[in-house]
Scaffold this motif. Structure first.
Motif, short mmCIF file in Angstrom:
data_model
loop_
_atom_site.label_atom_id
_atom_site.label_comp_id
_atom_site.label_asym_id
_atom_site.label_seq_id
_atom_site.Cartn_x
_atom_site.Cartn_y
_atom_site.Cartn_z
N GLY A 119 6.02 -2.13 5.62
CA GLY A 119 6.98 -1.08 5.56
C GLY A 119 8.39 -1.62 6.03
O GLY A 119 8.40 -2.62 6.70
N ARG A 120 9.37 -0.98 5.50
CA ARG A 120 10.72 -1.66 5.71
C ARG A 120 11.67 -0.83 6.75
O ARG A 120 12.85 -1.27 7.02
N ASP A 126 13.97 0.25 -7.19
CA ASP A 126 15.21 0.40 -6.38
C ASP A 126 15.60 -0.92 -6.08
O ASP A 126 15.87 -1.59 -5.10
N ASN A 174 19.69 -2.35 -4.89
CA ASN A 174 18.99 -1.61 -3.90
C ASN A 174 19.82 -0.64 -3.21
O ASN A 174 20.73 -0.94 -2.36
N SER A 216 5.16 4.59 -3.76
CA SER A 216 4.36 3.64 -4.52
C SER A 216 3.88 2.41 -3.86
O SER A 216 3.21 1.63 -4.53
N ASP A 217 3.61 2.70 -2.58
CA ASP A 217 2.68 1.63 -1.70
C ASP A 217 1.55 1.89 -1.29
O ASP A 217 0.57 1.35 -0.76
N ARG A 254 -0.83 0.79 3.65
CA ARG A 254 -0.34 0.38 2.60
C ARG A 254 -1.05 -0.69 1.86
O ARG A 254 -1.88 -1.44 2.25
N PRO A 277 9.43 5.80 -5.85
CA PRO A 277 10.25 4.67 -5.52
C PRO A 277 9.66 3.47 -5.44
O PRO A 277 8.71 3.60 -4.90
N MET A 278 10.19 2.29 -5.77
CA MET A 278 9.66 1.31 -5.50
C MET A 278 10.60 0.07 -5.31
O MET A 278 11.63 -0.12 -5.75
N PHE A 279 10.24 -0.55 -4.11
CA PHE A 279 11.15 -1.59 -3.66
C PHE A 279 10.36 -2.83 -3.45
O PHE A 279 9.48 -2.83 -2.26
N LYS A 299 7.24 3.81 16.81
CA LYS A 299 7.88 4.33 15.34
C LYS A 299 7.31 5.87 15.48
O LYS A 299 8.42 6.92 15.22
#
Ligand code: UDP
Ligand code: MG
Length: 330
Positions: free
Chosen positions: A219-220, A59, A85, A109-110, A214, A26-28, A147
């Motif tokens: 990161g989101r 995405d 998205n 994909s990062d 990354r 996946p890629m965003f 996190k």
């Protein structure tokens, strides 16, 4: 890397024939790092000596990620663009559903999931005769303290409530056998893949890897996303909260019945203030009946929920190796 060479033509496949491996990524908004990631992936995939396809699931990126991904002109790589998205889990699902490989590998994909692990994952699956290879990150040093702690708490709570034997620090970096992909895609509703696979309980191997930084960007997935995942994990995997409400309804309504008895006895002994007994009797009867109804509705709802959840009840295979995933014992 703009033209195809003969090795690539031999290795990747764009015919209708099933490739050995589908890589779903996946890629965003990964415009800055996607070319580097795909170029590195290409080197490893061609060294594998197996047929493959790569599905980059866009995405709904709002930058030039798609143009960049296409710019390397890699015939083994297609971009599947979602119209908006939809989130990482749905992007994974879309990619798995479009994939054709005998094995499906999902990876970010990062650049955080190292492509050099792919060959070990395939060897582990074949050597151990497993249907799923999970990748777990034993030390999450590149994540913040907050996190890491939230993740530890998530796994602990989810294991306790859902009883799914999920190991700590699971990544959406895994290799899945085609029959498992098909079974998982049939499950309706939101899917938390990291929980769904161990919940069904496929034959699996877990390998460890060390996540890289990354290639670019940040990161989101923050606290909001983790909270949503926790909620989806609980709502999607267990009717325990519903049953808890049903049980407390039953217990409290039983308590109300005893209290009502006490009110009647004190009334008959004329030890009460005028009006108290009738008010208490009304409150306890209506309250008790309401809670009793809640527990009945809760129990029925839990059954409906279990039906709708439609998780395969088991995964079995014939000893010659062909898989058979069943729902409701069929
Ligand atoms: N991603 C996605 N949709 C989103 C957010 C992220 O497809 O809405 C992709 C992203 O491009 C990356 C992977 O999902 O390949 C993991 O995202 P991220 O690196 O932001 O998450 P983290 O590694 O911080 O958990
Ligand atoms: Mg990442």
């Amino acid at each position: 890397m703009t033209e195809d060479n003969s090795t690539e033509l031999r290795i990747h496949t764009d015919s209708q024939e099933r490739p050995f491996l589908s890589v779903v990524t996946p890629m965003f908004n990964e415009a800055e790092g996607i070319v580097e990631f795909l170029q590195e992936l290409k080197v490893f995939l061609e060294d594998l000596g197996r047929t493959y396809e790569v599905l980059v699931v866009d995405d709904g990126s709002r930058d030039t990620s798609v143009e960049r991904a296409l710019s390397i002109h890699w015939r083994g790589c297609r971009v599947l663009a979602l119209s908006k998205n939809c989130g990482h889990q749905i992007a994974l699902e879309a990619g798995m559903s479009a994939s054709r490989g005998t094995w499906v590998l999902t990876m970010d994909s990062d650049g955080q999931h190292p492509p050099e692990c792919i060959q070990y994952m395939i060897s582990a699956a074949l050597d151990e005769d497993a249907d799923v290879v999970y990748m777990r990150q034993p030390d999450r040093t590149n994540d913040s303290w907050a996190k890491r702690s939230a993740a530890t708490m998530y796994y602990r709570i989810i294991r306790t409530i859902t009883k799914v034997p999920i190991a700590d620090s699971q990544a959406d970096f895994r290799l899945i056998h085609r029959p498992v992909v098909e079974a998982v895609l049939k499950v309706p509703g939101d899917k938390v893949l990291r929980l769904l696979l161990p919940a069904i309980g496929y034959r699996s191997v877990t390998l460890e890897y060390s996540a890289r930084d990354r290639i670019a960007g940040k990161g989101r997935f923050g606290a909001g996303w983790q909270f949503k995942m926790a909620l989806l994990s609980i709502l999607g995997f267990t009717s325990a909260p519903l049953r808890l409400v049903a049980l407390s309804g039953l217990v409290i309504s039983a308590g109300a019945a005893f209290w009502l008895l006490y009110v009647l006895v004190t009334y008959m002994q004329t030890r009460t203030v005028t009006g108290w007994s009738s008010v208490m009797a009304a409150v306890l009867t209506i309250g008790g009946l309401t809670l009793l109804s809640v527990s009945v509705v809760g129990e029925y709802l839990a059954r409906v929920y279990d039906l709708l959840k439609a998780h395969p009840k088991y995964s079995a295979r014939f000893v010659d190796g062909s898989a058979n995933s069943g729902k409701d014992g069929q």
